[in-house]
Design a protein around this motif. Structure first.
Motif, PDB file in Angstrom:
ATOM      1  N   PRO A  73      20.406   7.702  14.734  1.00 49.06           N
ATOM      2  CA  PRO A  73      19.866   7.942  16.072  1.00 49.06           C
ATOM      3  C   PRO A  73      18.622   7.115  16.329  1.00 49.06           C
ATOM      4  CG  PRO A  73      19.287   9.741  14.599  1.00 49.06           C
ATOM      5  CD  PRO A  73      20.211   8.842  13.830  1.00 49.06           C
ATOM      6  N   PRO A  74      18.361   6.752  17.589  1.00 49.87           N
ATOM      7  CA  PRO A  74      17.115   6.037  17.898  1.00 49.87           C
ATOM      8  C   PRO A  74      15.925   6.950  17.699  1.00 49.87           C
ATOM      9  CG  PRO A  74      18.276   6.647  19.911  1.00 49.87           C
ATOM     10  CD  PRO A  74      19.191   6.984  18.784  1.00 49.87           C
ATOM     11  N   ASP A  75      14.778   6.346  17.477  1.00 53.19           N
ATOM     12  CA  ASP A  75      13.553   7.089  17.196  1.00 53.19           C
ATOM     13  C   ASP A  75      12.817   7.356  18.503  1.00 53.19           C
ATOM     14  OD1 ASP A  75      11.270   8.210  16.239  1.00 53.19           O
ATOM     15  OD2 ASP A  75      10.522   6.417  15.232  1.00 53.19           O
ATOM     16  N   PRO A  76      12.740   8.619  18.964  1.00 54.84           N
ATOM     17  CA  PRO A  76      12.072   8.869  20.243  1.00 54.84           C
ATOM     18  C   PRO A  76      10.591   8.533  20.215  1.00 54.84           C
ATOM     19  CG  PRO A  76      12.512  10.934  19.094  1.00 54.84           C
ATOM     20  CD  PRO A  76      13.231   9.856  18.340  1.00 54.84           C
ATOM     21  N   GLU A  77       9.953   8.657  19.044  1.00 56.90           N
ATOM     22  CA  GLU A  77       8.510   8.451  18.983  1.00 56.90           C
ATOM     23  C   GLU A  77       8.122   6.979  19.018  1.00 56.90           C
ATOM     24  OE1 GLU A  77       6.173  11.246  16.668  1.00 56.90           O
ATOM     25  OE2 GLU A  77       8.056  12.120  15.956  1.00 56.90           O
ATOM     26  N   GLY A  78       9.113   6.089  19.026  1.00 57.07           N
ATOM     27  CA  GLY A  78       8.824   4.677  19.183  1.00 57.07           C
ATOM     28  C   GLY A  78       9.064   4.177  20.595  1.00 57.07           C
ATOM     29  N   GLU A  79       9.510   5.077  21.492  1.00 55.53           N
ATOM     30  CA  GLU A  79       9.808   4.678  22.869  1.00 55.53           C
ATOM     31  C   GLU A  79       8.514   4.470  23.662  1.00 55.53           C
ATOM     32  OE1 GLU A  79      12.529   3.753  23.842  1.00 55.53           O
ATOM     33  OE2 GLU A  79      14.201   4.956  23.101  1.00 55.53           O
ATOM     34  N   PRO A  80       8.456   3.448  24.515  1.00 56.81           N
ATOM     35  CA  PRO A  80       7.245   3.199  25.314  1.00 56.81           C
ATOM     36  C   PRO A  80       6.830   4.401  26.154  1.00 56.81           C
ATOM     37  CG  PRO A  80       8.714   1.309  25.436  1.00 56.81           C
ATOM     38  CD  PRO A  80       9.475   2.378  24.725  1.00 56.81           C
ATOM     39  N   GLU A  81       7.809   5.144  26.703  1.00 60.88           N
ATOM     40  CA  GLU A  81       7.486   6.301  27.535  1.00 60.88           C
ATOM     41  C   GLU A  81       6.750   7.366  26.729  1.00 60.88           C
ATOM     42  OE1 GLU A  81      10.943   4.082  29.018  1.00 60.88           O
ATOM     43  OE2 GLU A  81      10.525   5.074  27.107  1.00 60.88           O
ATOM     44  N   VAL A  82       7.181   7.543  25.487  1.00 61.32           N
ATOM     45  CA  VAL A  82       6.535   8.524  24.615  1.00 61.32           C
ATOM     46  C   VAL A  82       5.154   8.036  24.188  1.00 61.32           C
ATOM     47  CG1 VAL A  82       6.674   9.644  22.349  1.00 61.32           C
ATOM     48  CG2 VAL A  82       8.698   9.536  23.828  1.00 61.32           C
ATOM     49  N   LEU A  83       5.048   6.754  23.852  1.00 63.75           N
ATOM     50  CA  LEU A  83       3.763   6.211  23.427  1.00 63.75           C
ATOM     51  C   LEU A  83       2.734   6.250  24.557  1.00 63.75           C
ATOM     52  CD1 LEU A  83       5.060   3.235  21.298  1.00 63.75           C
ATOM     53  CD2 LEU A  83       4.055   5.352  20.460  1.00 63.75           C
ATOM     54  N   ARG A  84       3.189   6.036  25.789  1.00 65.10           N
ATOM     55  CA  ARG A  84       2.258   6.134  26.921  1.00 65.10           C
ATOM     56  C   ARG A  84       1.756   7.578  27.069  1.00 65.10           C
ATOM     57  NH1 ARG A  84       6.134   2.785  29.592  1.00 65.10           N
ATOM     58  NH2 ARG A  84       6.870   4.532  30.848  1.00 65.10           N
ATOM     59  N   LEU A  85       2.666   8.543  26.895  1.00 64.96           N
ATOM     60  CA  LEU A  85       2.251   9.934  26.992  1.00 64.96           C
ATOM     61  C   LEU A  85       1.294  10.294  25.866  1.00 64.96           C
ATOM     62  CD1 LEU A  85       2.457  12.753  28.230  1.00 64.96           C
ATOM     63  CD2 LEU A  85       4.476  13.152  26.796  1.00 64.96           C
ATOM     64  N   LYS A  86       1.601   9.862  24.648  1.00 63.88           N
ATOM     65  CA  LYS A  86       0.720  10.157  23.513  1.00 63.88           C
ATOM     66  C   LYS A  86      -0.697   9.633  23.755  1.00 63.88           C
ATOM     67  CE  LYS A  86       3.835  10.413  19.531  1.00 63.88           C
ATOM     68  NZ  LYS A  86       4.139   9.790  18.208  1.00 63.88           N
ATOM     69  N   ALA A  87      -0.785   8.469  24.371  1.00 59.89           N
ATOM     70  CA  ALA A  87      -2.097   7.870  24.608  1.00 59.89           C
ATOM     71  C   ALA A  87      -2.933   8.703  25.588  1.00 59.89           C
ATOM     72  CB  ALA A  87      -1.929   6.445  25.131  1.00 59.89           C
ATOM     73  N   MET A  88      -2.252   9.536  26.403  1.00 61.36           N
ATOM     74  CA  MET A  88      -2.963  10.360  27.385  1.00 61.36           C
ATOM     75  C   MET A  88      -3.416  11.700  26.812  1.00 61.36           C
ATOM     76  SD  MET A  88      -0.450   9.836  30.673  1.00 61.36           S
ATOM     77  CE  MET A  88      -1.349  11.058  31.630  1.00 61.36           C
ATOM     78  N   LEU A  89      -2.721  12.175  25.773  1.00 56.89           N
ATOM     79  CA  LEU A  89      -2.983  13.515  25.267  1.00 56.89           C
ATOM     80  C   LEU A  89      -4.415  13.631  24.740  1.00 56.89           C
ATOM     81  CD1 LEU A  89       0.384  14.331  23.448  1.00 56.89           C
ATOM     82  CD2 LEU A  89      -0.395  15.103  25.710  1.00 56.89           C
ATOM     83  N   GLY A  90      -5.044  14.695  25.123  1.00 56.16           N
ATOM     84  CA  GLY A  90      -6.429  14.928  24.715  1.00 56.16           C
ATOM     85  C   GLY A  90      -7.445  14.459  25.720  1.00 56.16           C
TER      86      GLY A  90
END
Length: 528
Positions: free
Chosen positions: A404-421
């Motif tokens: 399966p593809p890795d969701p945590e490497g997707e740009p959409e997820v990485l953009r969200l992670k950068a916002m958290l906090g």
């Protein structure tokens, strides 16, 4: 140079793309890929083999160097992808990039830039063709009957009599057929998880001897038989995928409810949990205003006879755990928009009902008999549903590839992670149990304070767009304020109540959505 966190995310993004390239090329093991990489470039000793293994397993490791590691790997993959039996060829992919394209991606990742995969992952089979007019009319009538039953008092009185220990959710004055247990809101999403019992995933056609051997077994065999007669397109919404199921729900924790889980399958959950809903609906259909005694509910009575409290004890049924996230977008002046789209006509349950998104089954994304421990993660499951349901990334739904593809490497997820906090907060808020099905759900809340977030996401290469499980066109709106044009959201006022005094009732709102919203409002009010 980007900051350390973004650089780390960018490198993780690139490593995820290498894994996807490996899978599309058709390499089933890293050992097989390593041998092909050694042969791909003459005079290269392939230094960094252990580095690749470490990164492939999700561990921290030094970012692999291009010429002595990544280049041979990429060349081997591009060559292998051209063979007739590769997944890339089978899915019609003729261009997976070039050596120079991948070199540029590697260079950008070293600089801390998050980049997109240079090819589009193939999607699952198309949805089944639209049903006939007769079938649609029959389904619409069933939906109307269900709404009438849910809106009457017989359902509530039945559930209160069956489960006196568990209070039903009261959402803005409306009683919902579900109970909810709040947690001390925390950003540690894994706080809800206890032990995982049993290491091996059951075969998709295997029925547990601890479950109902009569009607349950008959229903399960019927689902297996039906699966064998439908088309590949129809199987998109009906297959016995892996699940994490309820073993025990502990309501006495200091920080909130905790779930012990076991490995299960979707057909077993249908036969031993979801079907309890249909049995109850059938019993109430003739007189929705009169409660139904347990003696008339044979399937549910069998379960009650074997455990003291099936709401918290999952030993004798397969109750697939789900997870749902209430996404609240700050709209200004203390108001919020809650993502609350309509489910499409293609889904198996709750067609055209409003539901929160993203939501889904808590499950390992693999058919391996021994799923990796990293899959038993609320955070990972959330990110998978985030990109699948809000960006229509179908390849994360039921991957037909080697891995399966890795969701945590997707740009959409990485953009969200950068916002958290900073511009966003993601919380675990509690656990609900749908009393119609006796299935628990892990409830999350994502608050996005950035007023421009949605506008930016709609301009991305893969823009914000609901996946196939949600209606793509406006439906009959029963909850919308006249001041908001979007058909997929609910406006909450500064007091965290529906704008203009609107009411959400159980005749069109998925019960899990009601409980998650209730927990989210409590958590947000506590946040101040």
């Amino acid at each position: 140079m980007a900051d350390e966190s973004l650089e780390r995310d960018a490198k993780s993004n690139f490593l995820g793309m290498l894994r996807e390239l490996k899978d599309m090329a058709g390499f089933r093991t890293t050992k097989e890929l390593f041998k092909a990489s050694q042969a791909a470039v003459t005079g290269t000793d392939m230094v960094g083999r252990s580095t690749f293994y470490d990164n492939y397993g999700g561990k921290q490791a030094q970012f692999p160097e291009w010429s002595r590691f990544c280049r041979p790997l990429v060349i081997a993959c591009l060559k292998q992808a051209g063979t007739p039996d590769s997944p890339a060829r089978a899915n019609g992919l003729t261009d997976l990039g070039s050596e120079m394209v991948w070199r540029r991606l590697h260079h950008n990742a070293e600089r801390g830039e998050i980049v997109d995969l240079p090819f589009t992952m193939p999607s699952p089979p198309d949805k089944a063709p639209p049903p006939s007019a007769k079938a649609r009319a029959a389904k619409a009538q069933r939906a109307r009957t269900r709404s009438e039953i849910l809106a009457d008092v017989g359902m509530v009185e039945t559930l209160r009599a069956l489960y006196p220990r568990h209070s039903l959710v009261e959402l803005w004055g409306q009683t919902m057929p579900i109970c909810a247990y709040p947690a001390a809101a925390t950003t540690d999403l894994e706080a809800v998880l206890g032990r995982l019992h049993g290491a091996a995933l059951p075969h998709w056609a295997e029925y547990d001897e601890e479950f109902d051997p009569h009607e349950g077994r008959e229903a399960f065999d019927g689902y297996v038989a039906r699966y064998g007669t439908i088309t590949e397109a129809e199987r998109r919404a009906f297959f016995s995928g892996p699940t994490y199921a309820l073993h025990e729900l502990d309501l006495g924790g200091d920080t909130g409810p905790r779930l012990d889980c076991k490995l299960g399958r979707y057909f077993a959950s249908l036969a031993t949990s979801e079907d309890l809903d249909g049995e109850l609906m059938g019993a109430l259909a003739d007189d929705p205003g009169r409660p139904v005694p347990l003696e008339r509910l044979r399937r549910r009575r069998w379960l009650h006879d074997h455990v003291a409290d099936p709401v918290v004890d999952g030993r004798h049924h397969s109750a697939a755990v789900s997870h749902g996230t209430v996404v609240m977008l700050r709209a200004g002046d203390g108001t919020y928009d809650v993502l609350l789209p309509h489910r499409s006509e293609h889904v198996a349950t709750h067609s055209h009902f409003n539901h929160i998104a993203p939501s889904g089954i808590f499950a390992p994304q693999t058919e391996e008999p021994f799923p990796p421990a990293t899959e038993f993660s609320v955070e990972r499951n959330f990110y998978r549903e985030w990109v699948e349901e809000l960006y229509a990334a179908d390849e994360h739904e039921r991957p037909p590839f080697v891995g399966p593809p890795d969701p945590e490497g997707e740009p959409e997820v990485l953009r969200l992670k950068a916002m958290l906090g900073t511009q966003a907060q993601l919380y675990y808020t509690g656990v609900s149990v749908n009393l119609l099905t006796l299935r628990p759900e892990i409830c999350l809340l994502l608050v996005i304070d950035d007023l421009e977030w949605l506008r930016r996401e709609r301009r991305q290469r893969r823009p914000f767009r609901f996946g196939w499980e949600y209606a793509q066109t406006p439906q009959t709106i029963r909850h919308r304020s006249t001041s908001q044009p979007d058909h997929w959201s609910l406006r909450l006022d500064a007091d965290l109540r529906p704008a203009n005094g609107l009411r959400l009732d159980p005749s069109y709102l998925v019960p899990n959505a009601a409980a998650a919203i209730d927990l989210a409002v409590r958590a947000l009010a506590g946040r101040g």
